[in-house]
Design a protein around this motif. Structure first.
Motif, PDB file in Angstrom:
ATOM      1  N   SER A  18      50.264  63.893 -25.498  1.00  0.00           N
ATOM      2  CA  SER A  18      49.952  64.895 -24.475  1.00  0.00           C
ATOM      3  C   SER A  18      49.009  64.258 -23.480  1.00  0.00           C
ATOM      4  N   ARG A  19      48.798  64.988 -22.447  1.00  0.00           N
ATOM      5  CA  ARG A  19      47.854  64.519 -21.451  1.00  0.00           C
ATOM      6  C   ARG A  19      47.196  65.697 -20.804  1.00  0.00           C
ATOM      7  N   LEU A  20      45.858  65.705 -20.829  1.00  0.00           N
ATOM      8  CA  LEU A  20      45.114  66.736 -20.129  1.00  0.00           C
ATOM      9  C   LEU A  20      44.664  66.181 -18.792  1.00  0.00           C
ATOM     10  N   PRO A  21      44.389  67.031 -17.814  1.00  0.00           N
ATOM     11  CA  PRO A  21      43.917  66.547 -16.526  1.00  0.00           C
ATOM     12  C   PRO A  21      42.634  65.755 -16.681  1.00  0.00           C
ATOM     13  N   LEU A  22      42.496  64.719 -15.897  1.00  0.00           N
ATOM     14  CA  LEU A  22      41.265  63.951 -15.887  1.00  0.00           C
ATOM     15  C   LEU A  22      40.132  64.855 -15.458  1.00  0.00           C
ATOM     16  N   LEU A  23      39.085  64.872 -16.272  1.00  0.00           N
ATOM     17  CA  LEU A  23      38.019  65.841 -16.035  1.00  0.00           C
ATOM     18  C   LEU A  23      36.919  65.177 -15.230  1.00  0.00           C
ATOM     19  N   THR A  24      36.826  65.546 -13.979  1.00  0.00           N
ATOM     20  CA  THR A  24      35.816  64.962 -13.110  1.00  0.00           C
ATOM     21  C   THR A  24      34.718  65.953 -12.785  1.00  0.00           C
ATOM     22  N   ARG A  25      34.868  67.157 -13.314  1.00  0.00           N
ATOM     23  CA  ARG A  25      33.842  68.164 -13.064  1.00  0.00           C
ATOM     24  C   ARG A  25      33.384  68.741 -14.397  1.00  0.00           C
ATOM     25  N   SER A  26      32.956  69.983 -14.395  1.00  0.00           N
ATOM     26  CA  SER A  26      32.464  70.604 -15.622  1.00  0.00           C
ATOM     27  C   SER A  26      33.598  70.891 -16.562  1.00  0.00           C
ATOM     28  N   ILE A  27      33.459  70.534 -17.846  1.00  0.00           N
ATOM     29  CA  ILE A  27      34.468  70.775 -18.854  1.00  0.00           C
ATOM     30  C   ILE A  27      33.810  71.513 -20.004  1.00  0.00           C
ATOM     31  N   HIS A  28      34.467  72.557 -20.489  1.00  0.00           N
ATOM     32  CA  HIS A  28      33.970  73.253 -21.672  1.00  0.00           C
ATOM     33  C   HIS A  28      35.155  73.628 -22.528  1.00  0.00           C
ATOM     34  N   ILE A  29      35.288  72.967 -23.670  1.00  0.00           N
ATOM     35  CA  ILE A  29      36.406  73.256 -24.547  1.00  0.00           C
ATOM     36  C   ILE A  29      35.999  72.903 -25.969  1.00  0.00           C
ATOM     37  N   VAL A 114      47.106  63.602 -11.362  1.00  0.00           N
ATOM     38  CA  VAL A 114      47.504  64.418 -12.511  1.00  0.00           C
ATOM     39  C   VAL A 114      48.731  65.251 -12.166  1.00  0.00           C
ATOM     40  N   VAL A 115      49.749  65.146 -13.008  1.00  0.00           N
ATOM     41  CA  VAL A 115      50.960  65.954 -12.859  1.00  0.00           C
ATOM     42  C   VAL A 115      51.110  66.784 -14.125  1.00  0.00           C
ATOM     43  N   ASN A 116      51.307  68.101 -13.979  1.00  0.00           N
ATOM     44  CA  ASN A 116      51.528  68.961 -15.135  1.00  0.00           C
ATOM     45  C   ASN A 116      52.729  69.855 -14.867  1.00  0.00           C
ATOM     46  N   SER A 117      53.050  70.706 -15.833  1.00  0.00           N
ATOM     47  CA  SER A 117      54.257  71.520 -15.734  1.00  0.00           C
ATOM     48  C   SER A 117      54.209  72.506 -14.577  1.00  0.00           C
ATOM     49  N   SER A 118      53.013  72.849 -14.123  1.00  0.00           N
ATOM     50  CA  SER A 118      52.906  73.832 -13.044  1.00  0.00           C
ATOM     51  C   SER A 118      53.079  73.229 -11.656  1.00  0.00           C
ATOM     52  N   ASN A 119      52.892  71.912 -11.496  1.00  0.00           N
ATOM     53  CA  ASN A 119      53.003  71.312 -10.167  1.00  0.00           C
ATOM     54  C   ASN A 119      54.011  70.172 -10.090  1.00  0.00           C
ATOM     55  N   ARG A 412      61.737  66.172 -16.737  1.00  0.00           N
ATOM     56  CA  ARG A 412      60.330  65.766 -16.652  1.00  0.00           C
ATOM     57  C   ARG A 412      59.411  66.948 -16.965  1.00  0.00           C
ATOM     58  N   ARG A 413      59.764  68.121 -16.453  1.00  0.00           N
ATOM     59  CA  ARG A 413      58.944  69.303 -16.722  1.00  0.00           C
ATOM     60  C   ARG A 413      58.958  69.665 -18.209  1.00  0.00           C
ATOM     61  N   GLN A 414      60.135  69.565 -18.833  1.00  0.00           N
ATOM     62  CA  GLN A 414      60.233  69.872 -20.258  1.00  0.00           C
ATOM     63  C   GLN A 414      59.370  68.912 -21.078  1.00  0.00           C
ATOM     64  N   GLU A 419      54.195  68.026 -24.005  1.00  0.00           N
ATOM     65  CA  GLU A 419      52.889  67.378 -24.106  1.00  0.00           C
ATOM     66  C   GLU A 419      51.764  68.408 -24.080  1.00  0.00           C
ATOM     67  N   GLU A 420      51.891  69.416 -23.202  1.00  0.00           N
ATOM     68  CA  GLU A 420      50.859  70.445 -23.116  1.00  0.00           C
ATOM     69  C   GLU A 420      50.803  71.275 -24.400  1.00  0.00           C
ATOM     70  N   LYS A 421      51.980  71.518 -24.991  1.00  0.00           N
ATOM     71  CA  LYS A 421      52.015  72.256 -26.255  1.00  0.00           C
ATOM     72  C   LYS A 421      51.333  71.450 -27.354  1.00  0.00           C
ATOM     73  N   GLU A 422      51.584  70.157 -27.359  1.00  0.00           N
ATOM     74  CA  GLU A 422      50.958  69.310 -28.362  1.00  0.00           C
ATOM     75  C   GLU A 422      49.457  69.192 -28.126  1.00  0.00           C
ATOM     76  N   ALA A 423      49.041  69.257 -26.851  1.00  0.00           N
ATOM     77  CA  ALA A 423      47.607  69.246 -26.545  1.00  0.00           C
ATOM     78  C   ALA A 423      46.927  70.481 -27.129  1.00  0.00           C
ATOM     79  N   GLU A 424      47.616  71.613 -27.054  1.00  0.00           N
ATOM     80  CA  GLU A 424      47.079  72.837 -27.659  1.00  0.00           C
ATOM     81  C   GLU A 424      46.988  72.685 -29.172  1.00  0.00           C
ATOM     82  N   THR A 425      47.985  72.002 -29.757  1.00  0.00           N
ATOM     83  CA  THR A 425      47.962  71.770 -31.200  1.00  0.00           C
ATOM     84  C   THR A 425      46.768  70.917 -31.592  1.00  0.00           C
TER      85      THR A 425
END
Length: 670
Positions: A18-29, A114-119, A412-414, A419-425
């Motif tokens: 998976s890949r999460l967006p590169l965090l260049t600002r505040s992150i809380h998770i 960063v490219v994700n399923s929404s863009n 590509r979107r699928q 990847e995003e689903k696996e990131a949640e996992t």
């Protein structure tokens, strides 16, 4: 760009990509609080290091320490400084976090966009060209509380009659219609969003794809729950607002009508609607769609506001078409169809479209009257035939140059969705490990805990009551799922096994049989008898009004609650003497009793209580009742009798009391 793969084998628990967006600002998770810019860096600034390995999508802290050639204890300590409070050797880091850590360790590497399923489809869109901008019709959404007259307003403007066709008198789909306003003769596109509370997401969608919102408020009912929700969505969307106070024809006295209107307007002001009467820019029109009173003023308000807004869109064949799916369903003979509201470009027959994971080659386009059209322009809603799979209501529609390009982007979107689903996992896995660690620490501090009983209680959890949802259109499926999926409590919960558009098929029956599900059909009038009366006796229920469906689901969940019984005393008996009788070679003891109150019957539930503490020494049933030598069925208050109890119980004594009772099931509610 293809995702880079790790050159180091991952541990079994980390075989995720998976890949999460590169965090260049505040992150809380997951208890992590990071800041891309630090006033004081966690590590001393040195010369940049060259990255000698590919950045994995996921890896554990232990693997990362090997990749960086840093001691594990040192890396965990540094991660905690960065805000990873629960960092441990098996804590899994996503690619975004890994890149941030590499930056802190002064590694030099290329950061890609960063490219994700929404863009992912944004690359297909064409930049705006001012030369192609032309005036387009306004898109107007009618919003408000259920039964406040929204559809009746559209009826008047379209000179149609759709209220009589709706089940329960409420609108249950988004309707999109483009019509010529009777007075101004200008085109206006209307969206009629449902007012029932169950269609919250549909109303949100209507507010977010429109230009002007007409907030309908009944002069009789004033502000209601869905009115407040509509106000909230209107504010969040940033659209222009017009208030229509309806049903003024029901108050014939002009003075009383003026007072009622004043009350509604004051309520709107209290809810932060800046009306023109207090210097704001929100117009208020007092109308009656039934009689037509002041309907010309409503039309004039919409047209004048749209002129001020100067609404324009690109009407050029070279512009990539963009729009939104309002509704989708499976129709007999034609297959998958979707109602699409066009936002820009010119859509023609034969165009290739993408929506979510669905691809379409436009075979036919139908307008609101069911007539075929060869092209669609901005602000026009058309029903499109030719989808290979059913798109979801609310998804964006974008044109592709060819089917091969469309397939490439959908694939590509699928991949990104996976990847995003696996990131949640991964996130859940980290949370579970943290929770297990905290639970283990807590258990160590508690003495004499029955671990087996506690574990059994944790594993049992609430009971799943399974349902399969089948509806006529995807918007209804979405609304029903969101209305019932949260129903339940600590004992039972609603579990949606599956949801889709169309009548139930054999596969649905097989799934229902395997999972013990009830099939709920909504607005499906052509369900075959062999499905309803299936051989496996699977419950198949049909509904046309959504709140009836919700009530039925609630009732089903309630029936699955663990029953609670209450003991209701129906008689009291005093044991005065114990008699012994010889039956064959054995002696049996009979309690000589007097009925103090109530009525004692054979096979009644009874308990024997003793002493002032009323200790219960027996619970069971009455075996026999005798009066003299006769066996009787029951004895009333004030009479004497001999009683024996089941299971050959003879432990009663003179002075004991028999309490005859019945178990009454207590009604339970969610």
């Amino acid at each position: 760009m293809k995702p880079m793969l790790s050159t180091v084998p991952l541990r079994p628990c980390c075989r995720l990509t998976s890949r999460l967006p590169l965090l260049t600002r505040s992150i809380h998770i997951s208890g992590i609080n990071l800041a891309g810019k630090h006033k004081k860096r966690s590590f001393p600034s040195k010369e940049l290091k060259k990255l000698t390995f590919d950045i994995p999508n996921h890896t554990s802290v232990n693997n990362l320490s090997n990749l960086l050639n840093v001691r594990l204890e040192k890396l965990i300590q540094d991660l905690k400084k960065l805000g990873f409070t629960h960092a441990s050797s098996n804590y899994i880091l996503t690619k975004g976090y890994i890149e941030l850590i590499l930056q802190e360790y002064n590694y030099d590497f290329e950061v890609n966009e960063v490219v994700n399923s929404s863009n992912v489809y944004d690359e297909l869109k064409s930049p705006m060209n001012p030369r192609f901008l032309e005036t387009r019709p306004p898109i107007v959404t009618i919003m408000g509380h259920v039964d406040h007259g929204k559809t009746t307003i559209l009826d008047y403007l379209r000179k149609s009659s759709i209220v009589s066709q709706e089940h329960g008198g409420i609108t249950q789909h988004i309707g999109a219609f483009q019509c010529v306003a009777p007075i101004s003769r200008k085109l206006i596109t209307f969206l009629d969003t449902p007012g029932h509370a169950a269609f919250l997401k549909m109303r949100e969608r209507g507010a977010n794809i429109t230009d002007i919102i007409v907030l309908v408020v009944s002069v009789e009912d004033s502000i209601m729950p869905q009115t407040l929700e509509a106000i909230k969505h209107a504010k969040n969307s940033g659209n222009e607002l017009i208030v229509a106070i309806t049903k003024i024809d029901r108050i014939s006295n002009l003075k009383e009508r003026a007072e009622a209107i004043e009350k509604v307007e004051n309520s709107l002001i209290v809810n932060d609607i800046e009306l023109e009467k207090i210097g704001g820019d929100v117009q208020v029109v007092h109308i009656s769609a039934k009689t037509g009173e002041n309907m010309d003023q409503l039309e004039e308000s919409i047209i004048s506001l749209s002129d001020i807004m100067d609404l324009k869109a690109e009407k050029n064949v070279k512009t990539v078409c963009e729009g939104w799916v309002l509704e989708s369903e499976v129709k007999k003979a034609v297959g998958n169809v979707a109602t699409v509201l066009l936002k820009k470009g010119v859509m023609n027959k034969g165009d290739i479209l993408i929506s979510g994971n669905s691809i379409c080659k436009v075979r036919a386009m139908l307008n609101e009257h069911g007539a075929q059209v060869t092209k669609a322009l901005p602000s026009q809603a058309v029903e499109i035939v030719g989808w290979k799979s059913l798109p979801n209501a609310g998804d964006e529609v974008i044109q592709a140059k060819s089917e091969s390009i469309a397939k490439k982007y959908v694939a590509r979107r699928q991949h990104l969705l996976q990847e995003e689903k696996e990131a949640e996992t991964v996130e859940k896995l980290n949370d579970e490990r943290v929770a297990q660690s905290e639970t283990k620490a807590l258990k160590n501090d508690i003495d004499e805990v029955d671990e087996d009983e506690e574990q059994a209680e944790v594993e049992s959890g609430p009971k799943d009551v399974n349902f399969i949802i089948k509806a006529d259109v995807s918007g209804s499926v979405e609304a029903i799922v969101q209305s019932i999926e949260h129903l339940g409590n600590d004992e039972v919960k609603c579990n949606i096994v599956g949801s889709s558009v169309g009548v139930p098929a054999e596969n649905d029956l097989k799934m229902a049989k395997i999972t013990g599900s009830t099939i709920l059909c909504f607005n499906l009038d052509n369900v075959p008898n062999d499905i309803i009366n299936n051989k496996d006796k699977i419950p198949v229920k049909q509904f046309n009004v959504i709140y009836k469906l919700i009530e039925d689901v609630t009732e089903t969940l309630t029936d699955n609650l663990k029953p609670i019984f209450e003991e209701k005393q129906i008689a009291a008996v005093e044991i005065r003497e114990i008699f012994e009788f010889k039956v064959k070679r054995n002696f049996i003891k009979i309690a000589g009793c007097k009925v103090i109150n109530g009525k004692v019957s054979r096979n009644s539930l009874v308990k024997v209580i003793r002493g002032p503490e009323e200790e219960v020494i027996y619970k069971g049933r009455i075996s026999t009742i005798k009066q003299g030598k006769e066996t009787v069925q029951d004895v009333n208050k004030g009479n004497e009798c001999g009683i024996t109890l089941e299971n050959d119980f003879e432990g009663y004594q003179a002075g004991d009391k028999l309490i005859v009772y019945e178990s009454v099931k207590i009604p339970r509610f969610l």
